[in-house]
Write a protein that holds these residues in place. Structure first.
Motif, PDB file in Angstrom:
ATOM      1  N   SER A   1      54.989 -22.203  97.999  1.00  0.00           N
ATOM      2  CA  SER A   1      54.257 -23.457  98.130  1.00  0.00           C
ATOM      3  C   SER A   1      53.061 -23.490  97.183  1.00  0.00           C
TER       4      SER A   1
ATOM      5  N   ASN B   1      55.753 -33.026  96.422  1.00  0.00           N
ATOM      6  CA  ASN B   1      55.880 -34.438  96.796  1.00  0.00           C
ATOM      7  C   ASN B   1      57.003 -35.130  96.037  1.00  0.00           C
TER       8      ASN B   1
ATOM      9  N   TYR C   1      50.795 -27.809 105.742  1.00  0.00           N
ATOM     10  CA  TYR C   1      50.793 -27.317 104.361  1.00  0.00           C
ATOM     11  C   TYR C   1      52.127 -26.653 104.031  1.00  0.00           C
TER      12      TYR C   1
ATOM     13  N   GLN D   1      51.217 -29.188  95.076  1.00  0.00           N
ATOM     14  CA  GLN D   1      51.435 -30.368  95.904  1.00  0.00           C
ATOM     15  C   GLN D   1      52.188 -31.473  95.169  1.00  0.00           C
TER      16      GLN D   1
END
Length: 96
Positions: free
Chosen positions: A31, A40, A61, A36
């Motif tokens: 991750s 997405n 998260y 991010q």
């Protein structure tokens, strides 16, 4: 026979707990590497939340959602394959 049936249950439980902890760290590292923005683009999260499926900060998260692109599927296969492959090896193949 020299198999897992001769191994103490506490040793197996210890390894299962280590695999769960390792999987948590593995997912966190992937991750962090993806970031991010790519997460997405490659994954879709649930839009509607109820009381029963709310998560805290860390759970949100690490929540990828479901893959919706080819790179998302590849990342999901990489994560699942890595976790299950290592878990199988560590429990059944690695000597106690």
């Amino acid at each position: 026979m020299t198999g897992i049936e001769n191994v103490d249950g506490q040793l197996i439980l210890h390894r299962l707990l280590l695999i769960c902890l390792g999987a948590f760290v593995y997912i966190y590292i992937i991750s962090f590497i993806l970031g991010q923005e790519r997460r997405n683009k490659w994954f879709h999260k649930r839009k509607k939340y109820t009381f029963f499926n709310k998560r805290g900060f860390l759970g949100e998260y690490l929540n990828y959602g479901y893959p919706c692109t080819i790179p998302g599927f590849l990342v999901a296969i990489l994560m699942y394959g890595g976790i299950f492959g290592f878990g199988y090896w560590y429990i059944f193949k690695f000597p106690y």
